[in-house]
Design a protein around this motif. Sequence first.
Motif, short mmCIF file in Angstrom:
data_model
loop_
_atom_site.label_atom_id
_atom_site.label_comp_id
_atom_site.label_asym_id
_atom_site.label_seq_id
_atom_site.Cartn_x
_atom_site.Cartn_y
_atom_site.Cartn_z
N LEU A 1 0.83 -1.20 0.00
CA LEU A 1 0.00 0.00 0.00
C LEU A 1 0.86 1.25 0.00
O LEU A 1 2.05 1.20 0.34
N GLY A 2 0.24 2.35 -0.40
CA GLY A 2 0.93 3.62 -0.44
C GLY A 2 0.90 4.29 0.93
O GLY A 2 0.64 3.64 1.95
N PRO A 3 1.19 5.59 0.98
CA PRO A 3 1.10 6.30 2.25
C PRO A 3 -0.27 6.07 2.88
O PRO A 3 -1.29 6.14 2.20
N HIS A 4 -0.28 5.80 4.18
CA HIS A 4 -1.54 5.37 4.80
C HIS A 4 -1.56 5.72 6.28
O HIS A 4 -0.53 6.06 6.87
N GLN A 5 -2.73 5.59 6.86
CA GLN A 5 -2.91 5.76 8.30
C GLN A 5 -3.27 4.41 8.90
O GLN A 5 -4.04 3.65 8.31
N ARG A 6 -2.71 4.12 10.06
CA ARG A 6 -3.06 2.89 10.76
C ARG A 6 -3.85 3.24 12.01
O ARG A 6 -3.37 3.97 12.88
N ASN A 7 -5.07 2.71 12.05
CA ASN A 7 -5.92 2.87 13.22
C ASN A 7 -5.99 1.56 13.98
O ASN A 7 -6.21 0.50 13.38
N SER A 8 -5.79 1.62 15.28
CA SER A 8 -5.84 0.40 16.10
C SER A 8 -6.26 0.78 17.51
O SER A 8 -6.56 1.94 17.81
N ALA A 9 -6.29 -0.21 18.38
CA ALA A 9 -6.61 0.05 19.78
C ALA A 9 -5.57 0.96 20.43
O ALA A 9 -5.82 1.56 21.48
N PHE A 10 -4.40 1.08 19.79
CA PHE A 10 -3.33 1.93 20.32
C PHE A 10 -3.43 3.37 19.84
O PHE A 10 -2.64 4.21 20.25
N GLY A 11 -4.39 3.66 18.93
CA GLY A 11 -4.52 5.00 18.39
C GLY A 11 -4.30 5.02 16.89
O GLY A 11 -4.38 3.99 16.22
N SER A 12 -4.01 6.22 16.35
CA SER A 12 -3.81 6.40 14.92
C SER A 12 -2.41 6.95 14.65
O SER A 12 -1.91 7.77 15.42
N GLN A 13 -1.82 6.51 13.53
CA GLN A 13 -0.49 6.98 13.18
C GLN A 13 -0.33 6.91 11.67
O GLN A 13 -0.84 5.99 11.01
N ASP A 14 0.38 7.89 11.11
CA ASP A 14 0.62 7.93 9.67
C ASP A 14 1.90 7.19 9.32
O ASP A 14 2.90 7.25 10.05
N PHE A 15 1.87 6.51 8.16
CA PHE A 15 3.03 5.75 7.68
C PHE A 15 3.21 5.98 6.19
O PHE A 15 2.26 6.35 5.48
N SER B 1 3.65 -5.84 17.49
CA SER B 1 2.25 -5.91 17.90
C SER B 1 1.47 -4.69 17.44
O SER B 1 1.92 -3.55 17.57
N ALA B 2 0.27 -4.96 16.90
CA ALA B 2 -0.65 -3.88 16.52
C ALA B 2 -1.95 -3.98 17.30
O ALA B 2 -2.90 -3.27 17.01
N GLY B 3 -2.00 -4.89 18.29
CA GLY B 3 -3.22 -5.09 19.05
C GLY B 3 -4.12 -6.12 18.38
O GLY B 3 -3.75 -6.76 17.40
N PRO B 4 -5.33 -6.30 18.88
CA PRO B 4 -6.23 -7.33 18.34
C PRO B 4 -6.76 -7.02 16.94
O PRO B 4 -7.26 -7.89 16.26
N TRP B 5 -6.65 -5.76 16.52
CA TRP B 5 -7.09 -5.38 15.19
C TRP B 5 -6.34 -4.14 14.73
O TRP B 5 -5.83 -3.36 15.55
N VAL B 6 -6.27 -3.97 13.43
CA VAL B 6 -5.67 -2.76 12.87
C VAL B 6 -6.30 -2.50 11.51
O VAL B 6 -6.57 -3.43 10.74
N GLU B 7 -6.60 -1.23 11.24
CA GLU B 7 -7.15 -0.86 9.94
C GLU B 7 -6.15 0.01 9.20
O GLU B 7 -5.62 0.99 9.76
N PHE B 8 -5.90 -0.35 7.94
CA PHE B 8 -5.01 0.42 7.07
C PHE B 8 -5.89 1.32 6.20
O PHE B 8 -6.61 0.83 5.33
N VAL B 9 -5.83 2.62 6.45
CA VAL B 9 -6.68 3.59 5.75
C VAL B 9 -5.87 4.24 4.65
O VAL B 9 -4.84 4.87 4.91
N THR B 10 -6.31 4.06 3.41
CA THR B 10 -5.56 4.56 2.26
C THR B 10 -6.45 5.43 1.38
O THR B 10 -7.67 5.41 1.48
N THR B 11 -5.79 6.17 0.50
CA THR B 11 -6.53 6.97 -0.48
C THR B 11 -6.60 6.27 -1.82
O THR B 11 -7.43 6.63 -2.67
#
Length: 401
Positions: free
Chosen positions: A37-51, A71-81
Amino acid sequence: MRRVWMLLFLLLGAAHAQQDLLLRVLLTEAPAGSIQLGPHQRNSAFGSQDFGAGTLRVAAGAGEVLIDGQSAGPWVEFVTTDGFALGERSYRGNLLAVWQAGRVLFINRVWLEDYLLGVVPSEVPASFPEAVLQAQAILARTFALYRLNPQGLYDLCATERCQVYLGRSVETPRHTSAIYATRSLIVSFNQKPITAVYHSDSGGYTAASAEVWGSSVPYLVSRPDPFAQSPSSTWSRTLSPAAIARSLASQGIQVGAVQAVAPLLVSESGRPLRLRVVGSSRSVELDGPQSTRLLRGLGLPSTRVRFDGWQVFGQGNGHGVGMSQWGARGLALQGWDFRQILGYYYPGTFLSSFEVVAGLQDKLPRAGYPISWAHAGLAPAKPAPALVTRLFYTTFGPGWF
């Protein structure tokens, strides 16, 4: 003149502005997977961060999702454009990775209309008439709405158990045009999406839901289907007594060594409503749904069959209920449009706008399904009146056969 064109543009924009809904589609379930994936945001139980862009290994750890071993926690969402790739396939939308029982559920969070771009080409060829592509788009949209599952982790799978969804790689201009031309349209009954089942080839006569699954649905009835003529419309197989015994055993039925199989009662559509299996220890009589499970368990393309000893001769491909894609192709070549096609295969139903679904506006957002307007940034001040049109069809006359 310029003012007239501007007004026309705004009116057309408002007329075509329609609501879209965010789905959750299970792409695969595996111990690990590779995503790009390209530049993206990761949302998880730990919060949000850009990568930044990259290729990542997502794997199941001990009760958690691991990204490149971290570890990314029990779930993680990769948010992309611009979507993502999972393995060899690319997809629109975002990717949600959820740990479950030592595996990772890879779930595509994708807008309904974008989802259809990867479904309709997977179900019917681009060479089929436009009316068939449009009918298929409406059915695929209806099927998705019917399968919404707020209590589950996902709504749909990406295989034949739901609808085949292959992502961006299968998109074509003709399919895309059919989806856009029918945007927001569904088939409804009693203000709900219908059970929008469909199949490849009925073999000349569609089946009623009761003969295949045991439950009667008012709009899933038997219909002559004279133009259902695929390249594999007729076929034959040689049955194996051992295979029949295994297929029966999968239903918890034991008869010993199978000695004979014979239909006792056949439906209007030519499918067994009662099938007798004679075994060395006992004989059994199977009802329609049991017969269906037996025959499909043997790998037969359809259940529109006749028997000659151990030889079985069949017609069609698929369960036979609802729209026959090859039958629809034949009707379209006779000049039928998508409304007539849908009205024929689902009698008594309505062509409806997205908004007609009872409780959609209130219940779905509360259940976690984002709804947005989708049409080049244009949105009317308020939704247009819901469309509800009874679907009618042309009856076949003697000349059709």
